[in-house]
Design a protein around this motif. Sequence first.
Motif, PDB file in Angstrom:
ATOM      1  N   GLY A 135     -22.392   0.853  68.858  1.00  0.00           N
ATOM      2  CA  GLY A 135     -21.358  -0.126  68.526  1.00  0.00           C
ATOM      3  C   GLY A 135     -21.122  -1.147  69.609  1.00  0.00           C
ATOM      4  N   GLU A 136     -21.548  -0.834  70.827  1.00  0.00           N
ATOM      5  CA  GLU A 136     -21.445  -1.804  71.920  1.00  0.00           C
ATOM      6  C   GLU A 136     -22.252  -3.049  71.585  1.00  0.00           C
ATOM      7  OE1 GLU A 136     -22.814  -2.097  76.610  1.00  0.00           O
ATOM      8  OE2 GLU A 136     -22.359  -0.131  75.752  1.00  0.00           O
ATOM      9  N   GLU A 137     -23.415  -2.836  70.950  1.00  0.00           N
ATOM     10  CA  GLU A 137     -24.269  -3.965  70.588  1.00  0.00           C
ATOM     11  C   GLU A 137     -23.658  -4.825  69.488  1.00  0.00           C
ATOM     12  OE1 GLU A 137     -25.664  -0.751  67.681  1.00  0.00           O
ATOM     13  OE2 GLU A 137     -24.686  -0.902  69.638  1.00  0.00           O
ATOM     14  N   LEU A 138     -22.592  -4.339  68.843  1.00  0.00           N
ATOM     15  CA  LEU A 138     -21.873  -5.124  67.833  1.00  0.00           C
ATOM     16  C   LEU A 138     -20.623  -5.778  68.405  1.00  0.00           C
ATOM     17  CD1 LEU A 138     -22.051  -2.571  64.858  1.00  0.00           C
ATOM     18  CD2 LEU A 138     -23.670  -4.399  65.430  1.00  0.00           C
ATOM     19  N   GLY A 139     -20.331  -5.487  69.666  1.00  0.00           N
ATOM     20  CA  GLY A 139     -19.119  -6.021  70.286  1.00  0.00           C
ATOM     21  C   GLY A 139     -17.857  -5.348  69.790  1.00  0.00           C
ATOM     22  N   LEU A 140     -17.954  -4.081  69.372  1.00  0.00           N
ATOM     23  CA  LEU A 140     -16.794  -3.400  68.800  1.00  0.00           C
ATOM     24  C   LEU A 140     -15.707  -3.210  69.857  1.00  0.00           C
ATOM     25  CD1 LEU A 140     -18.300  -0.642  66.482  1.00  0.00           C
ATOM     26  CD2 LEU A 140     -17.735  -3.026  65.960  1.00  0.00           C
ATOM     27  N   SER A 141     -14.473  -3.375  69.416  1.00  0.00           N
ATOM     28  CA  SER A 141     -13.311  -3.129  70.258  1.00  0.00           C
ATOM     29  C   SER A 141     -12.851  -1.687  70.078  1.00  0.00           C
ATOM     30  CB  SER A 141     -12.181  -4.090  69.872  1.00  0.00           C
ATOM     31  OG  SER A 141     -11.845  -3.908  68.489  1.00  0.00           O
ATOM     32  N   GLU A 142     -11.922  -1.261  70.903  1.00  0.00           N
ATOM     33  CA  GLU A 142     -11.313   0.058  70.752  1.00  0.00           C
ATOM     34  C   GLU A 142     -10.479   0.079  69.470  1.00  0.00           C
ATOM     35  OE1 GLU A 142     -10.387   3.930  72.751  1.00  0.00           O
ATOM     36  OE2 GLU A 142     -12.001   2.437  72.736  1.00  0.00           O
ATOM     37  N   ALA A 143     -10.686   1.104  68.647  1.00  0.00           N
ATOM     38  CA  ALA A 143      -9.934   1.231  67.400  1.00  0.00           C
ATOM     39  C   ALA A 143      -8.503   1.678  67.699  1.00  0.00           C
ATOM     40  CB  ALA A 143     -10.613   2.218  66.463  1.00  0.00           C
ATOM     41  N   ARG A 144      -7.565   1.168  66.919  1.00  0.00           N
ATOM     42  CA  ARG A 144      -6.161   1.558  67.056  1.00  0.00           C
ATOM     43  C   ARG A 144      -5.856   2.616  65.992  1.00  0.00           C
ATOM     44  NH1 ARG A 144      -6.266  -4.025  67.317  1.00  0.00           N
ATOM     45  NH2 ARG A 144      -5.597  -4.187  65.136  1.00  0.00           N
ATOM     46  N   LEU A 145      -5.481   3.812  66.436  1.00  0.00           N
ATOM     47  CA  LEU A 145      -5.258   4.921  65.530  1.00  0.00           C
ATOM     48  C   LEU A 145      -3.807   5.387  65.581  1.00  0.00           C
ATOM     49  CD1 LEU A 145      -8.422   7.115  66.273  1.00  0.00           C
ATOM     50  CD2 LEU A 145      -8.114   5.438  64.463  1.00  0.00           C
ATOM     51  N   ALA A 146      -3.317   5.838  64.450  1.00  0.00           N
ATOM     52  CA  ALA A 146      -1.996   6.441  64.394  1.00  0.00           C
ATOM     53  C   ALA A 146      -2.066   7.854  64.968  1.00  0.00           C
ATOM     54  CB  ALA A 146      -1.502   6.484  62.953  1.00  0.00           C
ATOM     55  N   TYR A 147      -0.936   8.356  65.436  1.00  0.00           N
ATOM     56  CA  TYR A 147      -0.916   9.684  66.047  1.00  0.00           C
ATOM     57  C   TYR A 147      -1.448  10.742  65.087  1.00  0.00           C
ATOM     58  CZ  TYR A 147       0.818  13.989  68.137  1.00  0.00           C
ATOM     59  OH  TYR A 147       0.896  15.257  68.660  1.00  0.00           O
ATOM     60  N   GLU A 148      -1.093  10.617  63.809  1.00  0.00           N
ATOM     61  CA  GLU A 148      -1.521  11.625  62.837  1.00  0.00           C
ATOM     62  C   GLU A 148      -3.028  11.608  62.587  1.00  0.00           C
ATOM     63  OE1 GLU A 148       0.549   8.215  60.557  1.00  0.00           O
ATOM     64  OE2 GLU A 148       0.867   9.398  62.396  1.00  0.00           O
ATOM     65  N   ASP A 149      -3.710  10.545  63.006  1.00  0.00           N
ATOM     66  CA  ASP A 149      -5.161  10.472  62.832  1.00  0.00           C
ATOM     67  C   ASP A 149      -5.935  11.002  64.040  1.00  0.00           C
ATOM     68  OD1 ASP A 149      -5.161   9.348  60.258  1.00  0.00           O
ATOM     69  OD2 ASP A 149      -4.861   7.332  61.066  1.00  0.00           O
ATOM     70  N   LEU A 150      -5.233  11.314  65.140  1.00  0.00           N
ATOM     71  CA  LEU A 150      -5.922  11.749  66.347  1.00  0.00           C
ATOM     72  C   LEU A 150      -6.572  13.110  66.152  1.00  0.00           C
ATOM     73  CD1 LEU A 150      -3.481  10.782  69.254  1.00  0.00           C
ATOM     74  CD2 LEU A 150      -5.345   9.443  68.266  1.00  0.00           C
ATOM     75  N   ARG A 151      -7.727  13.294  66.779  1.00  0.00           N
ATOM     76  CA  ARG A 151      -8.436  14.575  66.779  1.00  0.00           C
ATOM     77  C   ARG A 151      -8.684  15.082  68.199  1.00  0.00           C
ATOM     78  NH1 ARG A 151      -6.748  14.037  62.595  1.00  0.00           N
ATOM     79  NH2 ARG A 151      -7.784  13.965  60.550  1.00  0.00           N
ATOM     80  N   ARG A 174     -24.878  -5.270  59.030  1.00  0.00           N
ATOM     81  CA  ARG A 174     -25.377  -6.166  57.984  1.00  0.00           C
ATOM     82  C   ARG A 174     -24.849  -7.578  58.152  1.00  0.00           C
ATOM     83  NH1 ARG A 174     -24.885  -4.259  51.862  1.00  0.00           N
ATOM     84  NH2 ARG A 174     -26.466  -2.808  52.649  1.00  0.00           N
ATOM     85  N   SER A 175     -23.560  -7.719  58.472  1.00  0.00           N
ATOM     86  CA  SER A 175     -22.995  -9.066  58.605  1.00  0.00           C
ATOM     87  C   SER A 175     -23.583  -9.782  59.817  1.00  0.00           C
ATOM     88  CB  SER A 175     -21.471  -8.990  58.710  1.00  0.00           C
ATOM     89  OG  SER A 175     -21.066  -8.379  59.925  1.00  0.00           O
ATOM     90  N   GLN A 176     -23.853  -9.053  60.895  1.00  0.00           N
ATOM     91  CA  GLN A 176     -24.397  -9.708  62.088  1.00  0.00           C
ATOM     92  C   GLN A 176     -25.885 -10.030  61.953  1.00  0.00           C
ATOM     93  OE1 GLN A 176     -23.207  -8.692  66.016  1.00  0.00           O
ATOM     94  NE2 GLN A 176     -21.398  -7.536  65.361  1.00  0.00           N
ATOM     95  N   GLU A 177     -26.602  -9.250  61.160  1.00  0.00           N
ATOM     96  CA  GLU A 177     -28.016  -9.558  60.955  1.00  0.00           C
ATOM     97  C   GLU A 177     -28.196 -10.969  60.412  1.00  0.00           C
ATOM     98  OE1 GLU A 177     -30.493  -8.016  61.989  1.00  0.00           O
ATOM     99  OE2 GLU A 177     -30.309  -5.837  61.826  1.00  0.00           O
ATOM    100  N   ASN A 178     -27.234 -11.441  59.663  1.00  0.00           N
ATOM    101  CA  ASN A 178     -27.332 -12.765  59.027  1.00  0.00           C
ATOM    102  C   ASN A 178     -26.698 -13.874  59.851  1.00  0.00           C
ATOM    103  OD1 ASN A 178     -28.592 -11.619  56.729  1.00  0.00           O
ATOM    104  ND2 ASN A 178     -26.594 -11.000  55.918  1.00  0.00           N
ATOM    105  N   ARG A 179     -26.243 -13.564  61.083  1.00  0.00           N
ATOM    106  CA  ARG A 179     -25.641 -14.581  61.950  1.00  0.00           C
ATOM    107  C   ARG A 179     -26.486 -14.707  63.212  1.00  0.00           C
ATOM    108  NH1 ARG A 179     -20.620 -11.681  61.491  1.00  0.00           N
ATOM    109  NH2 ARG A 179     -20.484 -11.622  63.765  1.00  0.00           N
ATOM    110  N   PRO A 180     -27.263 -15.773  63.348  1.00  0.00           N
ATOM    111  CA  PRO A 180     -28.194 -15.887  64.485  1.00  0.00           C
ATOM    112  C   PRO A 180     -27.540 -15.744  65.850  1.00  0.00           C
ATOM    113  CG  PRO A 180     -28.681 -17.536  62.819  1.00  0.00           C
ATOM    114  CD  PRO A 180     -27.390 -16.894  62.391  1.00  0.00           C
ATOM    115  N   GLY A 181     -26.311 -16.216  66.006  1.00  0.00           N
ATOM    116  CA  GLY A 181     -25.675 -16.153  67.322  1.00  0.00           C
ATOM    117  C   GLY A 181     -24.826 -14.922  67.532  1.00  0.00           C
TER     118      GLY A 181
END
Length: 548
Positions: A378-394, A445-452
């Motif tokens: 996901g680093e190669e997609l520029g992903l940010s840290e996801a924001r999770l609710a307390y009840e979703d934590l594992r 998929r969305s980034q494959e179609n965006r040259p930059g």
Amino acid sequence: MTATAELLPFAQHNIDWWRGGVIYQIYPRSYQDTTGDGIGDLNGITSRLPYVASLGVDAIWISPFFTSPMKDYGYDVSDYCDVDQMFGTLDDFDRLVASAHKLGVRVMIDLVLSHTSDEHPWFQESRCSRSNPMADWYVWADPKPDGTPPNNWLSIFGGAGWEWDARRQQYYLHNFLTTQPDLNLHHEPVQEALLDVTRFWLDRGVDGFRLDTINFYFADKDLRDNPALAPERRNAKIAPSVNPYNYQDHIHSKNQPENLVFLKRFRDLLDEYGACAVGEVGDAQRGMELLGEYTRDGQGVQMCYAFDFLQGDRLTAASIVETYQQLEQHAPDGWACWALSNHDVTRHVTRWNLDEHGAKCFATMVHALRGSVCLYQGEELGLSEARLAYEDLRDPYGIRFWPEFVGRDGCRTPMVWESDNINGGFSGGKPWLPVAPEHLGNSVRSQENRPGAMLHHYRAVIAMRRNWKVLQEGAQDDLEAHGDVLTFTRRLESDRIFCAFNLGGDYVTVHRPEGRWELIPGIGAEDPARGSGGISLGPWGYTMLRAI
């Protein structure tokens, strides 16, 4: 070299591929689910290997998939030589390795040798009595006369590093969760068992290992107290600042000299197979010193990474220069493997508050610096840290210290392959962690179609490193900080590449070295002003020039 080793597809050529190589980390729970249970699996990784190969990386590192009760999501192993059923089978793993090798991608797996799960058969027998055949396989100690733990050692996950066991009426050491007892590597049979585990996976065709907590293998035999750490030396690189773990200088609970003897045995086994390893050095005060000790030629693993590039504060030109100065001081013959993100820290795009230009600048810089590189899915997609609710934590770490420390789940959310469904193409069922809605627009998929797009930038910088041997193995000269600008030259035989990175928000002019230079194409770097003697760099601008 053994007969088994001769079967390894990459062992007979370029066994030093790791020197300057690029390794792609896969967190299997979150990469691709093929069964609909919401948890990624080995067959999912196999199905995505053509994508991995398209990145141009040299190897994958797969985080633990061994049999485990999953209290720490695989880093608590209950069977080192089998695959947890949620991930598949040994046959699935064998197919994964074969598929990767056909695509020219090596396979490294995560070995957790410092501790096991409390459900491992070794520990189940060890805790039964003080006289059974495995009684000494873990670190056991009597209480003090007042019933308290034998010393003051702390756990990285909070609280004392000791847990009382009613059966043996002794404490056992755990540097992490209470369900992760530490193995006693002072006991020779334990070392033999761990080397047998290593051989088991080498015989299955793996090309190497990532060694979890490599400096935690041995504890002080005499169990002496750790001294207090002066407040000005406390560093939150390894544990969050809310954790009192940072109040001690851990000179007795880890980093013991016996580690070097065991690592030599481990290295000898690797050399039989032409395999390699990268170690995780978890120490805030001695990281570079340990890196040097553990990567001495032929005496330890080939490479290690410390936490200097995984820290909370954004890297600056000055801090990078300081890191390399420490590396030169403590590990002149060692080899570093740099990571900006992984499964244990906040993704660097969020950690350092980077926009797309900043993320591209750091991606290019880490591939230009001397050392090897680990990329986290996901680093190669520029992903940010996801924001999770307390009840979703594992993550038990985050649950314990919430809300001051939210844990590691935000960097472990599922990979996003598509943008047109809420699960991002990861699973047909409910994912074990929710897919971050803000990630969907950055899907593969969305980034494959965006040259930059960021994905294409990562492919370009990885290709740049692969195409230029000087960037893989060359020396690094004249590393300097000029305000926000980092400059250095890579050199190998007659090849020279000059690099300049503006890690700040202002326009700057960098003096071009004397001689004739041309821009390295394909990475979006800024072209120097010809004839002016200067290079104009905007915010997050960079240039890489080849001597001609």
